[in-house]
Write an enzyme that holds these catalytic residues in place. Sequence first.
Site, mmCIF file in Angstrom:
data_model
loop_
_atom_site.group_PDB
_atom_site.id
_atom_site.type_symbol
_atom_site.label_atom_id
_atom_site.label_comp_id
_atom_site.label_asym_id
_atom_site.label_seq_id
_atom_site.Cartn_x
_atom_site.Cartn_y
_atom_site.Cartn_z
ATOM 1 N N ASP A 1 -10.651 1.973 -3.286
ATOM 2 C CA ASP A 1 -10.968 1.775 -2.041
ATOM 3 C C ASP A 1 -12.499 1.931 -1.961
ATOM 4 O OD1 ASP A 1 -8.674 1.348 -0.722
ATOM 5 O OD2 ASP A 1 -8.682 3.347 0.258
ATOM 6 N N ASP B 1 0.800 -1.198 -0.104
ATOM 7 C CA ASP B 1 -0.010 -0.094 -0.029
ATOM 8 C C ASP B 1 0.996 1.229 -0.097
ATOM 9 O OD1 ASP B 1 -2.245 1.364 0.101
ATOM 10 O OD2 ASP B 1 -3.084 0.486 2.104
HETATM 11 C C1 DGJ Z 1 -5.865 1.815 1.998
HETATM 12 C C2 DGJ Z 1 -6.364 0.415 1.154
HETATM 13 O O1 DGJ Z 1 -6.573 0.677 -0.044
HETATM 14 C C3 DGJ Z 1 -7.056 -0.105 2.046
HETATM 15 O O2 DGJ Z 1 -7.527 -1.432 1.209
HETATM 16 C C4 DGJ Z 1 -6.591 -0.602 3.415
HETATM 17 O O3 DGJ Z 1 -5.577 -1.401 3.170
HETATM 18 C C5 DGJ Z 1 -6.086 0.570 4.021
HETATM 19 N N1 DGJ Z 1 -5.242 1.612 3.163
HETATM 20 C C6 DGJ Z 1 -5.466 0.419 5.327
HETATM 21 O O4 DGJ Z 1 -4.684 1.323 5.900
#
Ligand code: DGJ
Length: 723
Positions: A534, A472
Amino acid sequence: MITVDNKTIHLQGRDMSYIVTVGEHGDLLHYHFGRKLGIREFHVPVTWNIWSAYAPEGYTLENVPQEYPSYGYTDLKPGAYSFINSDGNGIAQMKFRSLRIEKGAASVEGMPCLRGAGEESGAETLYISLEDTKAGIMAELAYTVFDRYNVVARSAVIRNISEKPIRLTSVYSSCLELDRKERDLVYFPGSWANERQMERCAVKRGLRIDIANERGGSGHNMNPFVMAAEKDANEKSGEVYSLSLVYSGNHSTLVNCASDGSLRILQGINPCGFEWILEPGESFAAPQSILCYSDKGFGGVSRELSRLYRENLCPSSKSFAERPILINNWEATYFDFDEDKLVEIARKAGEAGIELFVMDDGWFGERNDDRRGLGDWTVNKNKLPSGLKGLSERINREGLKFGLWIEPEMVNPDSELYRAHPDWAVHVPGRTPAESRQQLILDITRDEVREYIIKAIKDVLTAGNIEYVKWDMNRPMSDMPYPGYNHRYTLGLYKIAEDLTASFPNILFEGCAGGGGRFDAGMLYYFPQIWTSDNSDAVARLKIQYGTSMGYPISAVSAHVTASPNHQNGRVTSLKTRAAVAFAGVFGYELDITKMDEREFEEIKEQVKFAKKLRPLVLNGDLYRLQSPFESNYCSWEIVSPDADEIFFMSCRILSETGMTDPMIRLDGLDENAVYIDELSGERYHGDELANRGYLPKYEQKDFSSVVMYLKRVIDDKSERSL
Ligand code: DGJ
């Protein structure tokens, strides 16, 4: 194939030609990019055929399509590069010096690019050197073509051949000059949780449009993939050119529609905040830019790029390997979990046939919320008393693989790492750096910082049986300490990604950047799949996945079924529709499966079974978009196997309407002479009818209703008709 006739060089792809020629004064000119031409002499030189009072002999470069134009001499349009030499000027007119042709694809120093070594790759590369000895600058341009694709992958290296330093202020990777014609630009802007929304606008003369991002990564707000299409182009027909940058930092695709109507498109690193000092003898490599041509509309471009990326960009051992159906605990628990809770989710997931459990953010340091702990890559023993080894063993005992989340490039000010090394965070000396999501960025241009990250993550990945990693990156880049920093950062990122993916060839890496904030061809070189957004709401995902599929394979599109009401927008959708949308991607779940009722659980079991059957199609099949959610109340697509034996079809009617009929949908890519059976309903269909009359889905009388078919070829049409 690449052939040279005198100074005209003809690059042929599967059914496309790209032709460059050296003009009478040594300039590198563009002759053709489009449908395939025969190998013969061409009518060079070329010009845009514009009368200019200032160039009676007809040789103002501005009026000639070029391959790598220079600004400021007889061309006053934006140039492919700019610099300031020790005399304080930036005037150059690079002339042809030499060329060579080699088997195999070009490589780009320090950066990802298309794979294809040696003759068996079907790739060939033309290298052309240009120089201006007065300015002390030269460029080496690379053009790779493959015999089975309609693409040209371009890159450029600028070298200082003077005795003094040169300051580069922009370096584009490719230049595409197109003749005067009514064209549209198609591009993909967005924002967090709303990525790759499709926009189309007419390019009118006099307009200059910069399709660009300067937020650090390739960006939520603008993807480095752009198409220039003839005015009437659609999914199935029309000439479309596309440009994709194999790069994960600030990018720009600068579209200059001159007042004379000609179109110049430059693609490369965004000049905003960019500068690079070249000492004598030093060179600068610009990332690869892939140009694609199709006369079969947007669908033609997407299918071409999908095949190219699967076969020649994504890690070869992973690209076609079956991806496990996963369950991720993020939307199930957020930071609030412990070992037993995770094992409980995994156990139930295992009963449903799910194959991989992914532990998301919150497992390390003091990471009980998003304010602290990033950078401290040691297990939080309060949550996970048996550590990664013990937890992965427990998950494996439930019959699932184990994977986890990392965010290696970041640090929270509230962390052991930051307290020990505050200077490792990107900052301008004497200024407090701006926080975003309470985090700062580690300065991965520095060797010691990269070494720390690589060691810390290697320790994590060897601490248990870890078979998947979600990588991430959750903030834009600010406080860049000097011009050109973003590019150095991007090179640092590639070094880390290269080291870790090469050290753990059996781990499946998934890219992520606050969802789809770094969904680009550069990342796909390391990570064969990327968390697309997301926003996991099925209806929002229709647009996000539709837009993403324009420039990227669906086998890279990570898509999860999550809870309803949806956590990002509160929308209530059926479990059926949530899965129907996620099926056209790397399928998984992200919800608390232990809280599903018996009926929902049984439905999930069926979905998992179906997703397993569908997997080879998602990895190998061709996507056909049939109805656009950007233009209608419907979104429909099909995935067709290369032999047209199997077809996955999905249609979603977004809002229910009264007093209106639904449109018939004509299927594409199938064998019109075949008969298909929908294995889900048992209905039989003739290919010619589905293709030419159409199919009318039976939507339920409610919002967000979806229909799915899984068509399999059963029998030849002839025999079926004679029955
Ligand atoms: C952003 C990601 O896109 C989410 O799926 C998740 O992993 C969060 N960060 C966790 O902080």
